[in-house]
Write a protein that holds these residues in place. Structure first.
Motif, PDB file in Angstrom:
ATOM      1  N   TYR A  47      37.776  51.354  40.113  1.00  0.00           N
ATOM      2  CA  TYR A  47      38.485  51.379  38.835  1.00  0.00           C
ATOM      3  C   TYR A  47      37.502  51.741  37.711  1.00  0.00           C
ATOM      4  O   TYR A  47      37.823  52.564  36.850  1.00  0.00           O
ATOM      5  N   GLY A  48      36.340  51.121  37.750  1.00  0.00           N
ATOM      6  CA  GLY A  48      35.337  51.419  36.726  1.00  0.00           C
ATOM      7  C   GLY A  48      34.885  52.868  36.766  1.00  0.00           C
ATOM      8  O   GLY A  48      34.680  53.494  35.717  1.00  0.00           O
ATOM      9  N   GLU A  49      34.740  53.413  37.970  1.00  0.00           N
ATOM     10  CA  GLU A  49      34.349  54.819  38.089  1.00  0.00           C
ATOM     11  C   GLU A  49      35.440  55.742  37.561  1.00  0.00           C
ATOM     12  O   GLU A  49      35.143  56.736  36.891  1.00  0.00           O
ATOM     13  N   LEU A  50      36.706  55.432  37.866  1.00  0.00           N
ATOM     14  CA  LEU A  50      37.816  56.276  37.421  1.00  0.00           C
ATOM     15  C   LEU A  50      38.003  56.262  35.910  1.00  0.00           C
ATOM     16  O   LEU A  50      38.365  57.272  35.306  1.00  0.00           O
ATOM     17  N   THR A  51      37.756  55.099  35.317  1.00  0.00           N
ATOM     18  CA  THR A  51      37.964  54.963  33.873  1.00  0.00           C
ATOM     19  C   THR A  51      36.684  55.176  33.073  1.00  0.00           C
ATOM     20  O   THR A  51      36.730  55.230  31.850  1.00  0.00           O
ATOM     21  N   GLY A  52      35.557  55.280  33.763  1.00  0.00           N
ATOM     22  CA  GLY A  52      34.281  55.423  33.063  1.00  0.00           C
ATOM     23  C   GLY A  52      33.778  54.118  32.481  1.00  0.00           C
ATOM     24  O   GLY A  52      32.885  54.109  31.626  1.00  0.00           O
ATOM     25  N   GLY A  55      31.088  48.486  32.862  1.00  0.00           N
ATOM     26  CA  GLY A  55      31.191  47.040  33.040  1.00  0.00           C
ATOM     27  C   GLY A  55      31.926  46.704  34.334  1.00  0.00           C
ATOM     28  O   GLY A  55      31.490  45.846  35.107  1.00  0.00           O
ATOM     29  N   HIS A  56      33.049  47.383  34.589  1.00  0.00           N
ATOM     30  CA  HIS A  56      33.792  47.151  35.819  1.00  0.00           C
ATOM     31  C   HIS A  56      33.017  47.658  37.032  1.00  0.00           C
ATOM     32  O   HIS A  56      33.085  47.053  38.111  1.00  0.00           O
ATOM     33  N   GLN A  57      32.289  48.739  36.856  1.00  0.00           N
ATOM     34  CA  GLN A  57      31.475  49.250  37.962  1.00  0.00           C
ATOM     35  C   GLN A  57      30.434  48.214  38.377  1.00  0.00           C
ATOM     36  O   GLN A  57      30.263  47.920  39.565  1.00  0.00           O
ATOM     37  N   ILE A  58      29.766  47.640  37.396  1.00  0.00           N
ATOM     38  CA  ILE A  58      28.712  46.655  37.669  1.00  0.00           C
ATOM     39  C   ILE A  58      29.312  45.385  38.276  1.00  0.00           C
ATOM     40  O   ILE A  58      28.777  44.845  39.258  1.00  0.00           O
TER      41      ILE A  58
END
Length: 99
Positions: A47-52, A55-58
């Motif tokens: 989700y973090g990767e898709l939205t940029g 914080g979610h990526q980490i």
């Protein structure tokens, strides 16, 4: 955690004077918790990767690391149980040999 219930089975109870047979009911294990945590981490990271959203990526990657640590802890616990069984069996064999 695994719970065991002793439930008399009607046909067996009559034949064997009410002997109970164990029925094992398993609950969510540490391994399943780790699998769920890993899936949650992958979803959050994606989700973090898709939205940029870094914080979610980490957070997603951190959950994946936590799941890996949970699996490692479970592996170590199972290894310790195996060693304990081997020591117990060896001690029993030594006691039998001495008698």
């Amino acid at each position: 955690m695994i719970s065991t219930l002793l439930i008399p089975l009607p046909a067996m109870a009559m034949a064997s004077d009410h002997v109970s047979h164990p029925i094992v009911i398993g609950t969510m294990s540490n391994r399943m918790d780790a699998t769920a945590k890993d899936a949650e981490g992958k979803l959050e990271s994606t989700y973090g990767e898709l939205t940029g959203d870094t914080g979610h990526q980490i957070k997603g990657k951190a959950k994946q690391v936590q799941a890996s640590a949970m699996n490692t802890a479970e592996d170590m616990k199972q290894g310790a149980k195996s060693v304990a069984r081997n020591v117990r069996d060896a001690a029993g064999q030594m006691a039998d040999d001495l008698s």
